[in-house]
Design a protein around this motif. Structure first.
Motif, PDB file in Angstrom:
ATOM      1  N   TYR A 116      16.565  36.575 -26.301  1.00 52.72           N
ATOM      2  CA  TYR A 116      17.464  37.623 -26.814  1.00 52.72           C
ATOM      3  C   TYR A 116      16.670  38.856 -27.225  1.00 52.72           C
ATOM      4  O   TYR A 116      17.007  39.988 -26.855  1.00 52.72           O
ATOM      5  CB  TYR A 116      18.255  37.067 -27.996  1.00 52.72           C
ATOM      6  N   TYR A 117      15.594  38.659 -27.973  1.00 52.25           N
ATOM      7  CA  TYR A 117      14.801  39.794 -28.438  1.00 52.25           C
ATOM      8  C   TYR A 117      13.956  40.390 -27.313  1.00 52.25           C
ATOM      9  O   TYR A 117      13.766  41.620 -27.248  1.00 52.25           O
ATOM     10  CB  TYR A 117      13.915  39.370 -29.610  1.00 52.25           C
ATOM     11  N   LEU A 118      13.459  39.550 -26.406  1.00 53.44           N
ATOM     12  CA  LEU A 118      12.698  40.074 -25.266  1.00 53.44           C
ATOM     13  C   LEU A 118      13.592  40.915 -24.354  1.00 53.44           C
ATOM     14  O   LEU A 118      13.163  41.959 -23.841  1.00 53.44           O
ATOM     15  CB  LEU A 118      12.074  38.923 -24.483  1.00 53.44           C
ATOM     16  N   ALA A 119      14.825  40.466 -24.146  1.00 54.56           N
ATOM     17  CA  ALA A 119      15.758  41.223 -23.309  1.00 54.56           C
ATOM     18  C   ALA A 119      16.050  42.585 -23.938  1.00 54.56           C
ATOM     19  O   ALA A 119      16.078  43.613 -23.250  1.00 54.56           O
ATOM     20  CB  ALA A 119      17.050  40.430 -23.117  1.00 54.56           C
ATOM     21  N   GLY A 120      16.268  42.588 -25.255  1.00 53.14           N
ATOM     22  CA  GLY A 120      16.506  43.858 -25.933  1.00 53.14           C
ATOM     23  C   GLY A 120      15.315  44.787 -25.836  1.00 53.14           C
ATOM     24  O   GLY A 120      15.458  46.010 -25.650  1.00 53.14           O
ATOM     25  N   TYR A 312      18.272  40.864  -7.823  1.00 52.90           N
ATOM     26  CA  TYR A 312      17.132  41.538  -8.463  1.00 52.90           C
ATOM     27  C   TYR A 312      17.605  42.852  -9.063  1.00 52.90           C
ATOM     28  O   TYR A 312      18.201  43.689  -8.399  1.00 52.90           O
ATOM     29  CB  TYR A 312      15.999  41.818  -7.482  1.00 52.90           C
ATOM     30  N   THR A 313      17.332  42.998 -10.331  1.00 50.77           N
ATOM     31  CA  THR A 313      17.615  44.227 -11.078  1.00 50.77           C
ATOM     32  C   THR A 313      16.368  44.564 -11.872  1.00 50.77           C
ATOM     33  O   THR A 313      15.699  43.655 -12.371  1.00 50.77           O
ATOM     34  CB  THR A 313      18.816  44.012 -12.039  1.00 50.77           C
ATOM     35  N   PRO A 314      16.011  45.830 -11.993  1.00 53.49           N
ATOM     36  CA  PRO A 314      14.825  46.196 -12.780  1.00 53.49           C
ATOM     37  C   PRO A 314      14.843  45.546 -14.174  1.00 53.49           C
ATOM     38  O   PRO A 314      15.838  45.619 -14.882  1.00 53.49           O
ATOM     39  CB  PRO A 314      14.929  47.729 -12.870  1.00 53.49           C
ATOM     40  N   GLY A 315      13.772  44.903 -14.511  1.00 56.25           N
ATOM     41  CA  GLY A 315      13.671  44.208 -15.791  1.00 56.25           C
ATOM     42  C   GLY A 315      13.847  42.708 -15.676  1.00 56.25           C
ATOM     43  O   GLY A 315      13.331  41.956 -16.514  1.00 56.25           O
ATOM     44  N   TYR A 316      14.552  42.238 -14.635  1.00 56.66           N
ATOM     45  CA  TYR A 316      14.786  40.801 -14.478  1.00 56.66           C
ATOM     46  C   TYR A 316      13.477  40.052 -14.237  1.00 56.66           C
ATOM     47  O   TYR A 316      13.222  39.009 -14.833  1.00 56.66           O
ATOM     48  CB  TYR A 316      15.751  40.544 -13.321  1.00 56.66           C
ATOM     49  N   LEU A 317      12.662  40.580 -13.314  1.00 62.53           N
ATOM     50  CA  LEU A 317      11.403  39.915 -12.977  1.00 62.53           C
ATOM     51  C   LEU A 317      10.462  39.887 -14.177  1.00 62.53           C
ATOM     52  O   LEU A 317       9.809  38.858 -14.443  1.00 62.53           O
ATOM     53  CB  LEU A 317      10.736  40.621 -11.798  1.00 62.53           C
ATOM     54  N   GLU A 318      10.419  40.988 -14.919  1.00 61.49           N
ATOM     55  CA  GLU A 318       9.560  41.046 -16.095  1.00 61.49           C
ATOM     56  C   GLU A 318       9.995  40.036 -17.156  1.00 61.49           C
ATOM     57  O   GLU A 318       9.151  39.340 -17.755  1.00 61.49           O
ATOM     58  CB  GLU A 318       9.570  42.456 -16.691  1.00 61.49           C
ATOM     59  N   LEU A 319      11.309  39.947 -17.387  1.00 64.94           N
ATOM     60  CA  LEU A 319      11.809  39.001 -18.381  1.00 64.94           C
ATOM     61  C   LEU A 319      11.587  37.564 -17.928  1.00 64.94           C
ATOM     62  O   LEU A 319      11.280  36.685 -18.751  1.00 64.94           O
ATOM     63  CB  LEU A 319      13.295  39.250 -18.653  1.00 64.94           C
ATOM     64  N   ALA A 320      11.724  37.307 -16.627  1.00 64.46           N
ATOM     65  CA  ALA A 320      11.471  35.959 -16.111  1.00 64.46           C
ATOM     66  C   ALA A 320      10.016  35.572 -16.331  1.00 64.46           C
ATOM     67  O   ALA A 320       9.708  34.444 -16.726  1.00 64.46           O
ATOM     68  CB  ALA A 320      11.823  35.888 -14.624  1.00 64.46           C
ATOM     69  N   ALA A 321       9.102  36.524 -16.096  1.00 64.60           N
ATOM     70  CA  ALA A 321       7.675  36.239 -16.306  1.00 64.60           C
ATOM     71  C   ALA A 321       7.384  35.962 -17.778  1.00 64.60           C
ATOM     72  O   ALA A 321       6.593  35.063 -18.100  1.00 64.60           O
ATOM     73  CB  ALA A 321       6.841  37.418 -15.806  1.00 64.60           C
ATOM     74  N   LEU A 322       8.014  36.700 -18.670  1.00 63.19           N
ATOM     75  CA  LEU A 322       7.820  36.470 -20.103  1.00 63.19           C
ATOM     76  C   LEU A 322       8.479  35.171 -20.564  1.00 63.19           C
ATOM     77  O   LEU A 322       8.042  34.569 -21.558  1.00 63.19           O
ATOM     78  CB  LEU A 322       8.387  37.652 -20.900  1.00 63.19           C
ATOM     79  N   SER A 323       9.519  34.744 -19.865  1.00 63.03           N
ATOM     80  CA  SER A 323      10.233  33.524 -20.252  1.00 63.03           C
ATOM     81  C   SER A 323       9.408  32.263 -20.001  1.00 63.03           C
ATOM     82  O   SER A 323       9.599  31.256 -20.674  1.00 63.03           O
ATOM     83  CB  SER A 323      11.556  33.421 -19.485  1.00 63.03           C
ATOM     84  N   ILE A 324       8.495  32.327 -19.043  1.00 61.84           N
ATOM     85  CA  ILE A 324       7.695  31.134 -18.722  1.00 61.84           C
ATOM     86  C   ILE A 324       6.831  30.702 -19.902  1.00 61.84           C
ATOM     87  O   ILE A 324       6.921  29.543 -20.346  1.00 61.84           O
ATOM     88  CB  ILE A 324       6.853  31.383 -17.451  1.00 61.84           C
ATOM     89  N   PRO A 325       5.990  31.581 -20.477  1.00 60.54           N
ATOM     90  CA  PRO A 325       5.232  31.140 -21.664  1.00 60.54           C
ATOM     91  C   PRO A 325       6.122  30.851 -22.860  1.00 60.54           C
ATOM     92  O   PRO A 325       5.779  30.000 -23.694  1.00 60.54           O
ATOM     93  CB  PRO A 325       4.278  32.320 -21.936  1.00 60.54           C
ATOM     94  N   LEU A 326       7.258  31.538 -22.963  1.00 59.85           N
ATOM     95  CA  LEU A 326       8.183  31.266 -24.063  1.00 59.85           C
ATOM     96  C   LEU A 326       8.733  29.844 -23.975  1.00 59.85           C
ATOM     97  O   LEU A 326       8.775  29.114 -24.978  1.00 59.85           O
ATOM     98  CB  LEU A 326       9.334  32.273 -24.033  1.00 59.85           C
ATOM     99  N   VAL A 327       9.135  29.421 -22.777  1.00 57.85           N
ATOM    100  CA  VAL A 327       9.668  28.066 -22.588  1.00 57.85           C
ATOM    101  C   VAL A 327       8.592  27.022 -22.857  1.00 57.85           C
ATOM    102  O   VAL A 327       8.856  25.987 -23.487  1.00 57.85           O
ATOM    103  CB  VAL A 327      10.254  27.917 -21.164  1.00 57.85           C
ATOM    104  N   LEU A 328       7.371  27.281 -22.398  1.00 59.52           N
ATOM    105  CA  LEU A 328       6.277  26.346 -22.654  1.00 59.52           C
ATOM    106  C   LEU A 328       5.964  26.259 -24.155  1.00 59.52           C
ATOM    107  O   LEU A 328       5.710  25.171 -24.686  1.00 59.52           O
ATOM    108  CB  LEU A 328       5.033  26.775 -21.889  1.00 59.52           C
ATOM    109  N   THR A 329       6.001  27.392 -24.848  1.00 60.59           N
ATOM    110  CA  THR A 329       5.761  27.392 -26.292  1.00 60.59           C
ATOM    111  C   THR A 329       6.858  26.619 -27.022  1.00 60.59           C
ATOM    112  O   THR A 329       6.577  25.831 -27.936  1.00 60.59           O
ATOM    113  CB  THR A 329       5.701  28.840 -26.819  1.00 60.59           C
ATOM    114  N   ALA A 330       8.102  26.843 -26.614  1.00 56.93           N
ATOM    115  CA  ALA A 330       9.216  26.117 -27.235  1.00 56.93           C
ATOM    116  C   ALA A 330       9.088  24.620 -26.988  1.00 56.93           C
ATOM    117  O   ALA A 330       9.375  23.807 -27.881  1.00 56.93           O
ATOM    118  CB  ALA A 330      10.541  26.636 -26.676  1.00 56.93           C
ATOM    119  N   ARG A 331       8.652  24.251 -25.802  1.00 54.88           N
ATOM    120  CA  ARG A 331       8.437  22.843 -25.484  1.00 54.88           C
ATOM    121  C   ARG A 331       7.335  22.263 -26.373  1.00 54.88           C
ATOM    122  O   ARG A 331       7.468  21.158 -26.911  1.00 54.88           O
ATOM    123  CB  ARG A 331       8.069  22.697 -24.010  1.00 54.88           C
TER     124      ARG A 331
END
Length: 411
Positions: A116-120, A312-331
């Motif tokens: 939520y905060y990364l998307a914002g 594909y929309t500008p910002g989607y790829l960047e947020l997906a890349a940031l989501s990978i370490p976020l998901v691993l950290t949450a795990r």
């Protein structure tokens, strides 16, 4: 394109990709066929024209979310649970139950809040409830991805039992949590309110009802198996258990995935030892192992092809890349905190949290749940994030879990 034509094309592609993987890539079959599907899809995008249109028509005739959630999942979960040792699960039931419930909820809120905060920050509009939806669908580890790869990864037996047991149960829990949040997001533009009592009642009906239904259906099948000594009839009984039990769970609004896990554990342990001859066990194992292998290959080919549907929309790829370490950290946090507390009463190897974090793969269930969302910009964004995490999980984590396990356990 008719259903039979679509299935014919899908089986043909799966057989071709499996052959190419066997001859050249030499990767585990699920990973190899998915990678081949990805490369095939990217090639179609570059070529375009009738070939890409044909592939999109194929995906429209065999939609992943319906094929997996309304049929394939029942067979895969039952086949996976069939070969899990119940005695091993009983020794670790507290840990498995904690990770499958509290761990999923913790990860859901960590991932959802972070996204939520990364998307914002990236200027993308994603309501908080929809961010939580992404957290709910990406937090459960996928038993379909996990079980097949763990067998070949050389993970220590106790840890393999822990990861596989957790993945079998947190899948059903994750689907229920997803359904609860989706019902909230669907009302009043994602700003609905619901009482804790209503949410708890829904959760108990889905999760508790699914487990009870699975045990009752499994007991009925066990009774029939015990009175039969014909392997062809007994295989048919297990098929009826899977198809009929999963369908009944949907009609009773209980969790079909948890019902299949419960039924598979009962038949795989008590049914195999008390209700089957040696000949029946051999035929039953062969049938369900082949079913598991074939459906796994089909599923991962579909995942590879689904890239054609990812917007594909500008910002989607960047947020997906940031989501990978976020998901691993949450795990890492959602596994590490409960195990740190449980270490007060039982022993865990020093590498447990690290291997459970890296071995917590995401797969087709996450993609299917993302595809089941109602059309809109939120669905497009969540689908892109889900696909990015799943591709990384299967290719990067799946290919290296064996090496990571060897390094961690040798210290």
């Amino acid at each position: 394109m008719g259903l039979f034509d679509a299935m014919g094309a899908l089986f043909t592609l799966t057989a071709l990709f499996a052959y190419l993987n066997y001859q050249y890539l030499k990767l585990p079959t699920p990973i190899g066929v998915m990678l081949a599907g990805l490369l095939f899809s990217l090639g179609l995008v570059l070529v375009g024209g009738p070939a890409e249109a044909w592939a999109r028509e194929l995906l429209g005739a065999v939609p992943l979310e319906r094929v997996l959630m309304q049929g394939m999942l029942a067979f895969l979960l039952f086949a996976g649970a069939l070969h899990v040792n119940l005695d091993d699960l009983k020794k670790r039931w507290v840990t498995i139950l904690t990770l499958a419930t509290l761990g999923v909820l913790m990860s859901t809120f960590i991932v959802g809040t972070g996204v939520y905060y990364l998307a914002g920050w990236l200027g993308l509009d994603l309501p908080y409830l929809y961010a939580l939806l992404f957290g709910a669908l990406i937090s459960p580890t996928d038993p379909i991805a996990v079980l097949g790869l763990l067998k070949k990864a050389g993970v220590p037996k106790d840890l393999e039992t822990l990861i596989s047991g957790e993945s079998l149960f947190n899948d059903g829990v994750g689907v229920v949590v997803f359904a609860v949040i989706l019902s909230l997001a669907a009302d009043h533009g994602g700003h609905a309110q619901a009482s804790l009592a209503a949410v708890t009642a829904f959760f108990l009906q889905e999760a508790g009802g699914g487990l009870i239904l699975g045990l009752l259906a499994g007991l009925l099948a066990f009774y029939l198996l015990k009175r039969t000594d014909d392997y062809s009839v007994e295989v048919l009984i297990t098929l009826a258990l899977v198809t009929g039990g999963y369908s009944l769970a949907a009609r009773l609004h209980t969790s079909g995935p948890l019902a299949m896990v419960a039924a598979g554990l009962l038949i795989g342990n008590h049914g195999r030892t008390l209700a089957m001859s040696e000949r029946t066990r051999e035929h039953l194992d062969t049938f369900w192992e082949m079913t598991d292998e074939i459906l796994n290959a089909l599923l991962f080919v579909l995942i590879g092809l689904e890239i054609l549907l990812i917007p594909y929309t500008p910002g989607y790829l960047e947020l997906a890349a940031l989501s990978i370490p976020l998901v691993l950290t949450a795990r890492f946090v959602s596994v590490g905190l409960p195990i740190s507390v449980l270490r007060l009463v039982r022993h865990f190897a020093s590498y447990t949290v690290r291997l459970m974090t890296w071995g917590g793969l995401r797969g087709g269930i996450s993609v299917a749940l993302a595809l089941s969302l109602p059309p809109g910009s939120e669905r497009d964004l969540i689908l892109s994030l889900t696909y990015g995490v799943v591709i990384f999980s299967v290719l990067a984590q799946g290919l290296t879990i064996g090496k990571v396990a060897r390094i961690a356990t040798s210290r």
